[in-house]
Write a protein that holds these residues in place. Structure first.
Motif, PDB file in Angstrom:
ATOM      1  N   THR A 152      43.349  45.444  28.349  1.00  0.00           N
ATOM      2  CA  THR A 152      43.135  44.324  29.254  1.00  0.00           C
ATOM      3  C   THR A 152      44.458  43.843  29.832  1.00  0.00           C
ATOM      4  N   VAL A 153      44.405  43.302  31.053  1.00  0.00           N
ATOM      5  CA  VAL A 153      45.606  42.791  31.699  1.00  0.00           C
ATOM      6  C   VAL A 153      45.201  41.659  32.635  1.00  0.00           C
ATOM      7  N   LYS A 154      46.045  40.645  32.700  1.00  0.00           N
ATOM      8  CA  LYS A 154      45.829  39.519  33.608  1.00  0.00           C
ATOM      9  C   LYS A 154      47.010  39.435  34.553  1.00  0.00           C
ATOM     10  N   ILE A 155      46.717  39.352  35.869  1.00  0.00           N
ATOM     11  CA  ILE A 155      47.785  39.276  36.859  1.00  0.00           C
ATOM     12  C   ILE A 155      47.487  38.158  37.850  1.00  0.00           C
ATOM     13  N   ASP A 156      48.549  37.585  38.389  1.00  0.00           N
ATOM     14  CA  ASP A 156      48.415  36.609  39.472  1.00  0.00           C
ATOM     15  C   ASP A 156      48.299  37.360  40.792  1.00  0.00           C
ATOM     16  N   VAL A 157      47.486  36.840  41.704  1.00  0.00           N
ATOM     17  CA  VAL A 157      47.287  37.510  42.989  1.00  0.00           C
ATOM     18  C   VAL A 157      47.503  36.525  44.138  1.00  0.00           C
ATOM     19  N   GLN A 158      47.878  37.089  45.284  1.00  0.00           N
ATOM     20  CA  GLN A 158      48.090  36.311  46.498  1.00  0.00           C
ATOM     21  C   GLN A 158      47.175  36.814  47.609  1.00  0.00           C
ATOM     22  N   GLN A 159      46.907  35.941  48.550  1.00  0.00           N
ATOM     23  CA  GLN A 159      46.135  36.305  49.723  1.00  0.00           C
ATOM     24  C   GLN A 159      47.068  36.256  50.928  1.00  0.00           C
TER      25      GLN A 159
END
Length: 259
Positions: A188-195
């Motif tokens: 599992t991995v959690k990442i921040d994302v941008q639009q």
């Protein structure tokens, strides 16, 4: 999923693994004197220790200080009384509980014929399929053909995700992109994302037109090489939070789960 949709998404995305086996450890009894050799050994839960005495007429046995076993030519409660004997004997004991088990020879304990087994707990591997190069590929929810993810596992334990999706009001496409570190061996991995919005189609594209919005985070969890889930938590109220299953529609040629 229609043939056209499958071809469309494949074309778009192309553009854009603790040992499970117990170990047996050998301890010799009375070789080179009234000693156990090695005297102290570390093992893992589920491993076995085989005690072997060549005999030579000198009586020995192996007796746990906590009375969990007493063995020689047989063990108490399992075909023998565990009494010290000068005959050759071999006894194998399985250790299933973490901790330190001290033992001795009944005849020679006063002479320092003692030993110990340190039983270490084995950390279970994480459930599911660990993130590897084989995770790289195009993923989507078969029940929602028309949107999906391009995932890439990059050097230095970096996980990159693109989500080709749409705005909540259905007026335009919404491309989300993010990258972050993952823990080797984890599934599992959690990442921040941008639009990214605001730019125009080439040749009128200007990097200065891009507006980057801190969209929120994505968490990917993989159950096997081709299946997983994605959950999201957006900082933009219209998108909210949720989750959906994902399936790998296409991977990287020559890369499989063992890579």
């Amino acid at each position: 999923m229609s043939t056209f949709s499958r071809i469309f998404w494949i074309s778009l995305f192309l553009f854009i693994g603790t040992s499970a086996y117990a170990t047996d450890h050998i301890v010799t009894v009375g070789v080179g004197g009234d000693v156990f050799s090695p005297k102290n050994i570390p093992i893992n839960v589920g491993d076995t220790v085989t005690f072997h005495s060549a005999g030579n007429g000198v009586p020995h046995n192996v007796h746990a200080d906590d009375n969990s076993f007493r063995c020689a030519k047989g063990c108490d409660g399992s075909g023998g009384n565990g009494a010290a004997t000068g005959e050759e004997w071999t006894s194998t004991i399985t250790f299933n509980t973490p901790g330190v088990v001290k033992y001795h020879c009944d005849i020679h304990v006063s002479m320092g014929m003692v030993g110990s087994v340190t039983v270490n707990a084995v950390t279970a591997p994480p459930p599911g399929q660990p993130i590897t190069g084989a995770t790289t590929g195009s993923w989507y929810d078969p029940q929602q053909s028309g949107e999906g993810f391009l995932l890439q596992v990059a050097p230095d334990n970096t996980f990159i995700a693109y989500w080709f999706v749409y705005t909540p009001d259905g007026t335009q496409q919404a491309w989300l992109v993010g990258a972050g570190p993952y823990t080797p061996g984890s599934n599992t991995v959690k990442i921040d994302v941008q639009q990214l919005v605001g730019a125009k189609f080439p040749p009128n594209f200007l990097h200065s037109d891009l507006v980057t919005t801190d969209w929120g985070s994505l968490t990917f969890t993989f159950t096997d090489c081709s299946n997983g889930t994605v959950s999201w938590n957006s900082k933009l109220p219209a998108y909210g939070s949720g989750s959906q299953p994902i399936f790998k529609i296409i991977g990287v040629d020559g890369v499989n789960c063992t890579n």
